[in-house]
Design a protein around this motif. Structure first.
Motif, short mmCIF file in Angstrom:
data_model
loop_
_atom_site.label_atom_id
_atom_site.label_comp_id
_atom_site.label_asym_id
_atom_site.label_seq_id
_atom_site.Cartn_x
_atom_site.Cartn_y
_atom_site.Cartn_z
N VAL A 62 0.92 -1.11 0.03
CA VAL A 62 0.12 -0.06 -0.18
C VAL A 62 0.93 1.25 0.03
O VAL A 62 0.62 2.10 -0.77
CB VAL A 62 -0.97 0.00 1.24
CG1 VAL A 62 -1.61 1.48 1.18
CG2 VAL A 62 -1.67 -1.43 0.99
N ASN A 63 2.08 1.23 0.86
CA ASN A 63 2.72 2.39 0.91
C ASN A 63 3.66 2.52 -0.37
O ASN A 63 3.95 3.89 -0.63
CB ASN A 63 3.54 2.20 2.09
CG ASN A 63 2.98 2.63 3.42
OD1 ASN A 63 2.02 3.41 3.42
ND2 ASN A 63 3.33 2.00 4.38
N ASN A 64 3.91 1.76 -1.21
CA ASN A 64 4.58 1.77 -2.35
C ASN A 64 3.70 1.91 -3.63
O ASN A 64 4.16 2.39 -4.75
CB ASN A 64 5.10 0.72 -2.76
CG ASN A 64 6.48 0.34 -2.05
OD1 ASN A 64 7.68 1.18 -2.26
ND2 ASN A 64 6.64 -0.51 -1.23
N VAL A 65 2.18 2.29 -3.33
CA VAL A 65 1.35 2.87 -4.25
C VAL A 65 1.56 4.18 -4.55
O VAL A 65 1.57 4.79 -3.57
CB VAL A 65 0.04 2.46 -4.01
CG1 VAL A 65 -0.94 3.14 -5.10
CG2 VAL A 65 -0.18 0.95 -4.09
N SER A 66 1.79 4.72 -5.67
CA SER A 66 1.96 6.12 -5.85
C SER A 66 0.55 7.17 -5.77
O SER A 66 0.65 8.30 -5.22
CB SER A 66 2.62 6.83 -7.02
OG SER A 66 1.63 6.19 -8.23
N ASP A 67 -0.43 6.39 -5.77
CA ASP A 67 -1.75 7.05 -5.73
C ASP A 67 -2.03 7.20 -4.20
O ASP A 67 -1.72 6.31 -3.42
CB ASP A 67 -2.96 6.39 -6.08
CG ASP A 67 -2.79 6.32 -7.83
OD1 ASP A 67 -2.03 7.23 -8.24
OD2 ASP A 67 -3.42 5.58 -8.15
N SER A 68 -2.74 8.08 -3.76
CA SER A 68 -3.19 8.53 -2.21
C SER A 68 -4.49 7.46 -2.22
O SER A 68 -5.21 7.42 -2.87
CB SER A 68 -3.50 10.27 -2.11
OG SER A 68 -4.19 10.01 -0.66
N ILE A 69 -4.10 6.69 -0.96
CA ILE A 69 -4.99 5.99 -0.43
C ILE A 69 -5.62 6.18 1.08
O ILE A 69 -4.67 6.33 1.87
CB ILE A 69 -4.60 4.40 -0.62
CG1 ILE A 69 -4.21 3.98 -1.99
CG2 ILE A 69 -5.63 3.34 0.02
CD1 ILE A 69 -3.59 2.64 -1.98
N MET A 70 -6.90 6.17 1.19
CA MET A 70 -7.37 6.41 2.67
C MET A 70 -8.51 5.60 3.00
O MET A 70 -9.30 5.26 2.24
CB MET A 70 -8.12 8.01 2.85
CG MET A 70 -6.97 8.97 2.66
SD MET A 70 -7.45 10.73 3.17
CE MET A 70 -8.57 10.86 1.60
N VAL A 71 -8.42 5.07 4.37
CA VAL A 71 -9.92 4.31 4.70
C VAL A 71 -10.33 5.40 5.51
O VAL A 71 -9.82 6.15 6.44
CB VAL A 71 -9.37 3.38 5.45
CG1 VAL A 71 -10.41 2.52 6.29
CG2 VAL A 71 -8.53 2.07 4.98
N ALA A 77 -13.73 10.89 9.05
CA ALA A 77 -12.79 10.46 9.65
C ALA A 77 -11.52 9.62 8.95
O ALA A 77 -12.20 8.80 8.44
CB ALA A 77 -12.69 10.33 11.16
N VAL A 78 -10.70 10.04 8.67
CA VAL A 78 -9.43 9.19 8.08
C VAL A 78 -8.82 8.22 9.12
O VAL A 78 -8.13 8.65 10.03
CB VAL A 78 -8.46 9.85 7.36
CG1 VAL A 78 -7.23 9.08 6.64
CG2 VAL A 78 -9.19 11.02 6.49
N LYS A 79 -9.25 6.67 8.89
CA LYS A 79 -8.85 5.92 9.78
C LYS A 79 -7.49 5.41 9.46
O LYS A 79 -6.55 5.00 10.46
CB LYS A 79 -9.60 4.83 9.86
CG LYS A 79 -11.31 5.18 10.35
CD LYS A 79 -11.04 5.88 11.65
CE LYS A 79 -12.50 6.03 12.32
NZ LYS A 79 -12.18 6.93 13.92
N LEU A 80 -7.43 5.36 8.29
CA LEU A 80 -5.81 4.88 7.80
C LEU A 80 -5.49 5.35 6.34
O LEU A 80 -6.48 6.06 5.85
CB LEU A 80 -5.79 3.20 7.45
CG LEU A 80 -6.20 2.31 8.60
CD1 LEU A 80 -6.34 0.93 8.04
CD2 LEU A 80 -4.84 2.42 9.58
N GLY A 164 -18.31 2.95 5.75
CA GLY A 164 -17.10 3.70 5.19
C GLY A 164 -16.64 3.45 3.98
O GLY A 164 -17.19 2.47 3.30
N ILE A 165 -15.67 4.06 3.53
CA ILE A 165 -15.02 3.55 1.93
C ILE A 165 -13.52 3.22 2.25
O ILE A 165 -12.86 3.98 3.07
CB ILE A 165 -15.24 4.65 1.01
CG1 ILE A 165 -14.80 6.06 1.52
CG2 ILE A 165 -16.86 4.73 0.98
CD1 ILE A 165 -14.86 7.15 0.61
N VAL A 166 -13.14 2.78 1.20
CA VAL A 166 -11.57 3.14 0.92
C VAL A 166 -11.40 3.69 -0.38
O VAL A 166 -11.93 3.44 -1.61
CB VAL A 166 -11.04 1.53 0.53
CG1 VAL A 166 -9.50 1.72 0.06
CG2 VAL A 166 -11.26 0.68 1.71
#
Length: 358
Positions: A62-71, A77-80, A164-166
């Motif tokens: 997940v951290n090597n994905v260049s796109d921004s990702i949020m849970v 509220a951003v959980k992850l 919620g969403i990813v």
């Protein structure tokens, strides 16, 4: 003998052999229990280690994905978040850095997205429980703009309720910019393919198409149609005497003058060289074409200034052809051309209508 039989009275009645056997059996059971407990601890440790390894692996992915990702929770509220998202936080004004809201992180605002230009993907998913994709134009703190494609996938609890969403954000700026550039280039190439490079007027290809369409329209609506063929007199001498640059200036100015005489519904085109045409739609009578031809002749006869106090004088000959039911576009152009040459034969600087005798 079972465990219920092992009371003080029963132990007192056991022989030495029976007591020894019982103790041996008890020790074996204890050893087996200790072995089983040890195996459980080893298995639990192995399971814990595998889970930790999988967690680190997924985290690295997940951290090597260049796109921004949020849970994102249903209260925004951003959980992850991954490193791509986290790297943007240092320059943002977030009310609670330990509990950031998605709109603070991605859109740099203090309230949720709520406009048609910036639809909220979380709201869409919560309303439909279906994945959603929206396009946002985000403004960075430095004032620059970026287009992001936001893709939101629902997260369900054990009761199948969306909680919620990813969300992933892909920067589409370069792609959209490239598409815009290609579109502009395509439109430019399309324009250049149908317009004269010197005067900006429709060229022969666009003129031919417009003439075909005008004939169809006027035949359907029972309106009259006239075609004017204009040729500049003495233009060759301007080129020969003053050069092609001067000739180009005369052509541009002549085009401006003629263009000032026509209606918006008319099509004014340059066929090439010093030849121009005008498609007159919806005329009441052929004298309307005569009136326009006279105006054009009067405009062109006025001297052309070439600069440095230098003026040249030219004139024009105009042929007029009024469409008849049997005339094709080719016929109409040929007739107007014949009438123009008749005007030249009659001394130039005049207009002539096409007659069958020509």
């Amino acid at each position: 003998m079972n465990d219920d039989d092992l009371n003080d009275d029963s132990l007192g009645k056991l022989t030495k052999t029976e007591l020894t056997s019982l103790l041996k059996e008890s020790r074996q059971k204890r050893v087996e229990l200790e072995r089983l407990l040890e195996m459980d601890v080893v298995q639990m440790e192995e399971t814990r280690r595998k889970l930790a390894d999988e967690h680190e692996y997924l985290k690295a992915v997940v951290n090597n994905v260049s796109d921004s990702i949020m849970v994102i929770d249903k209260d925004y509220a951003v959980k992850l978040m991954n490193d791509a998202t986290r790297s943007t936080l240092k320059d943002l004004n977030i009310f609670d850095i330990n509990n950031p809201k998605c709109y603070e992180v991605s859109h740099h605002r203090s309230t949720p997205c709520d406009s048609e230009e910036h639809p909220c993907p979380l709201k869409k998913v919560l309303e439909t429980s279906q994945p959603a994709t929206v396009l946002h134009n985000h403004s960075d703190p430095d004032g620059s703009s970026h287009f992001f494609e936001l893709t939101a996938t629902p997260i369900f609890d054990q009761n199948s309720v969306c909680v919620g969403i990813v969300e992933s954000a892909h920067d589409m700026t370069e792609h959209i910019t490239l598409n815009d550039e290609l579109k502009e280039k395509g439109e430019l190439l399309q324009y250049q393919a149908h317009h004269d490079g010197l005067t900006g007027l429709p060229n022969r290809a666009l003129f031919s198409d417009r003439l075909e369409q005008a004939i169809i329209s006027c035949s359907r609506n029972h309106h009259k149609l006239a075609l004017l063929f204009i040729d500049l007199d003495h233009f060759k001498s301007v080129n020969d005497t003053h050069g092609h640059h001067a000739g180009d200036e005369v052509l541009r100015e002549a085009a401006k003058r003629i263009n000032s005489t026509i209606r918006q519904i008319d099509t004014f085109a340059r066929l090439g060289g010093d030849e121009f045409t005008i498609i007159m739609k919806d005329i009441k009578r052929k004298e309307d074409a005569s009136t326009l031809a006279s105006k054009i002749i009067a405009k062109i006869i006025e001297p052309f200034e070439l600069g440095n106090g230098l003026f040249v004088s030219i004139s024009c000959s105009v042929g007029v052809s009024v469409h008849k039911k049997s005339d094709s576009a080719e016929d109409l152009l040929k007739h107007a051309d014949s009438a123009m040459y008749k005007a030249k034969e009659l001394g130039k600087n005049n207009f002539q209508h096409y007659e069958e005798a020509l």
